[in-house]
Write a protein that holds these residues in place. Structure first.
Motif, PDB file in Angstrom:
ATOM      1  N   LEU A  75      16.833 -20.738  -9.264  1.00  0.00           N
ATOM      2  CA  LEU A  75      16.586 -21.297  -7.934  1.00  0.00           C
ATOM      3  C   LEU A  75      17.098 -22.723  -7.808  1.00  0.00           C
ATOM      4  CD1 LEU A  75      12.935 -20.051  -7.363  1.00  0.00           C
ATOM      5  CD2 LEU A  75      14.993 -19.219  -6.245  1.00  0.00           C
ATOM      6  N   GLY A  76      17.576 -23.289  -8.911  1.00  0.00           N
ATOM      7  CA  GLY A  76      17.959 -24.699  -8.933  1.00  0.00           C
ATOM      8  C   GLY A  76      18.984 -25.075  -7.881  1.00  0.00           C
ATOM      9  N   GLY A 133      18.187 -23.485  -4.317  1.00  0.00           N
ATOM     10  CA  GLY A 133      17.002 -24.146  -3.774  1.00  0.00           C
ATOM     11  C   GLY A 133      17.320 -25.557  -3.329  1.00  0.00           C
ATOM     12  N   ARG A 186      19.001 -25.574  -0.016  1.00  0.00           N
ATOM     13  CA  ARG A 186      18.097 -25.331   1.119  1.00  0.00           C
ATOM     14  C   ARG A 186      17.227 -26.538   1.443  1.00  0.00           C
ATOM     15  NH1 ARG A 186      17.650 -20.130  -0.934  1.00  0.00           N
ATOM     16  NH2 ARG A 186      15.904 -20.703  -2.254  1.00  0.00           N
ATOM     17  N   LEU A 187      16.899 -27.326   0.407  1.00  0.00           N
ATOM     18  CA  LEU A 187      15.947 -28.427   0.604  1.00  0.00           C
ATOM     19  C   LEU A 187      16.592 -29.705   1.128  1.00  0.00           C
ATOM     20  CD1 LEU A 187      13.775 -27.959  -2.633  1.00  0.00           C
ATOM     21  CD2 LEU A 187      13.105 -27.456  -0.273  1.00  0.00           C
ATOM     22  N   SER A 221      10.954 -25.807  -9.579  1.00  0.00           N
ATOM     23  CA  SER A 221      10.982 -24.422 -10.061  1.00  0.00           C
ATOM     24  C   SER A 221      10.492 -24.312 -11.497  1.00  0.00           C
ATOM     25  CB  SER A 221      12.383 -23.828  -9.917  1.00  0.00           C
ATOM     26  OG  SER A 221      13.303 -24.475 -10.772  1.00  0.00           O
ATOM     27  N   THR A 281       7.527 -27.058   0.540  1.00  0.00           N
ATOM     28  CA  THR A 281       8.727 -27.205  -0.287  1.00  0.00           C
ATOM     29  C   THR A 281       8.902 -26.031  -1.245  1.00  0.00           C
ATOM     30  OG1 THR A 281       8.545 -29.605  -0.145  1.00  0.00           O
ATOM     31  CG2 THR A 281       9.905 -28.731  -1.923  1.00  0.00           C
ATOM     32  N   GLU A 316      10.226 -23.004   0.583  1.00  0.00           N
ATOM     33  CA  GLU A 316      11.634 -23.174   0.942  1.00  0.00           C
ATOM     34  C   GLU A 316      12.537 -23.110  -0.298  1.00  0.00           C
ATOM     35  OE1 GLU A 316      12.061 -25.713   4.189  1.00  0.00           O
ATOM     36  OE2 GLU A 316      14.202 -26.085   3.861  1.00  0.00           O
ATOM     37  N   LEU A 317      11.999 -23.581  -1.400  1.00  0.00           N
ATOM     38  CA  LEU A 317      12.739 -23.503  -2.666  1.00  0.00           C
ATOM     39  C   LEU A 317      12.954 -22.053  -3.072  1.00  0.00           C
ATOM     40  CD1 LEU A 317      13.807 -25.207  -5.110  1.00  0.00           C
ATOM     41  CD2 LEU A 317      11.512 -25.067  -6.064  1.00  0.00           C
ATOM     42  N   GLY A 318      12.041 -21.177  -2.635  1.00  0.00           N
ATOM     43  CA  GLY A 318      12.180 -19.763  -2.961  1.00  0.00           C
ATOM     44  C   GLY A 318      11.103 -19.256  -3.897  1.00  0.00           C
TER      45      GLY A 318
END
Lengths: 141, 125
Positions: A110-111, A114, A117-118, B58, B90, B93-95
């Motif tokens: 997700l790094g 993610g 997206r952020l 994460s 957050t 949104e990060l997943g």
């Protein structure tokens, strides 16, 4: 890119990213700047979280590198920019690396996706054998 | 040298309150310490308080999810308490939606949740 480049405002700070402690320091430095910039609390949290993901990528996948951060200004709008640079192996398949859930290591994948997206702006420049540069910007609303 | 986070025992419950921004090694150490303490004490519940955490990325999110899974295998229920609203926004949104992790807004509610689940504390009717 067609958009006008963000103009650095004031001093840019560079931090080495060579250990887990540096990832913590990177988060703290980005938070300080996000507060100075008066980003909302949610936006501060998003930017610091994105910075944490990218700093860890720099350390784990890029074999260490640097983070350069500073306040930026574009058309009167203020923001915080952070540039993560390493001279590691680079990313052979960028599209794949930006896919949710894809991971080259032990993470959740997700790094990168993610962090994209952020943040409000996300640019990545990578070359196999040369390294990777990821630039993110979060703007005030 | 990474910092060790204390694991406190209150009856059948282990309480971990994360008070500082953690580096990755401390996060991994905590996971191991917790698993050992669950077996050592026979605790039936674990409460992880993240009120003080300004971000959950994460790595920490994955640790929270795996800790809950490890605890379950070791016969203890985990409740995550005190997540800040900005952190929740957050994380999603990060997943990371932390689907397998039970949450409560406060420590008090978290402890009550473990009590209701049965087997924890003396309050079982």
């Amino acid at each position: 890119m067609i958009t006008a480049p963000a103009v650095p405002e004031g001093e840019q700070q560079t931090l080495p990213i060579a250990s887990n402690d540096d990832v913590v320091r990177a988060r703290q430095l980005v938070r300080t700047l996000a507060q100075q910039c008066k980003l909302s609390l949610v936006d501060q949290t998003k930017l610091v979280t994105a910075a944490s993901e990218l700093a860890r990528n720099t350390l784990v996948h890029g074999n260490g590198g640097t983070m350069r951060v500073g306040l930026v200004d574009k058309g009167g709008r203020r923001g915080v920019s952070a540039v993560f640079q390493d001279t590691g192996p680079g990313i052979p398949d960028l599209e794949l690396a930006l896919t949710d859930g894809w991971t080259s290591g032990g993470g959740m994948g997700l790094g990168l996706s993610g962090a994209r997206r952020l943040t409000d702006e996300f640019a990545i420049d990578t070359e196999v054998g040369r390294g990777t540069v990821v630039t993110v910007v979060k703007w005030t609303r | 040298m990474s910092e060790r986070i204390p694991v406190l025992r209150i009856g059948d419950v282990l309480l971990v309150s994360i008070q500082t921004d953690l580096e990755d090694q401390s996060v991994l150490d905590l996971q191991e310490d917790l698993a050992e303490r669950i077996v050592e004490t026979g605790a039936q519940g674990v409460v992880i308080d993240i009120t003080a955490l300004e971000i959950v990325d994460s790595f920490v999110g994955r640790m929270l999810a795996t800790t809950a899974a490890i605890s379950r295998i070791l016969d203890a229920e985990t409740v995550l308490v005190g997540m800040r609203p900005a952190v929740a926004i957050t994380l999603v949104e990060l997943g990371l939606s932390l689907g397998g992790v039970r949450t409560a807004l406060s420590l008090e509610r978290g402890l009550a949740m473990l009590g209701r689940a049965g087997g924890v504390g003396a309050g079982r009717a």
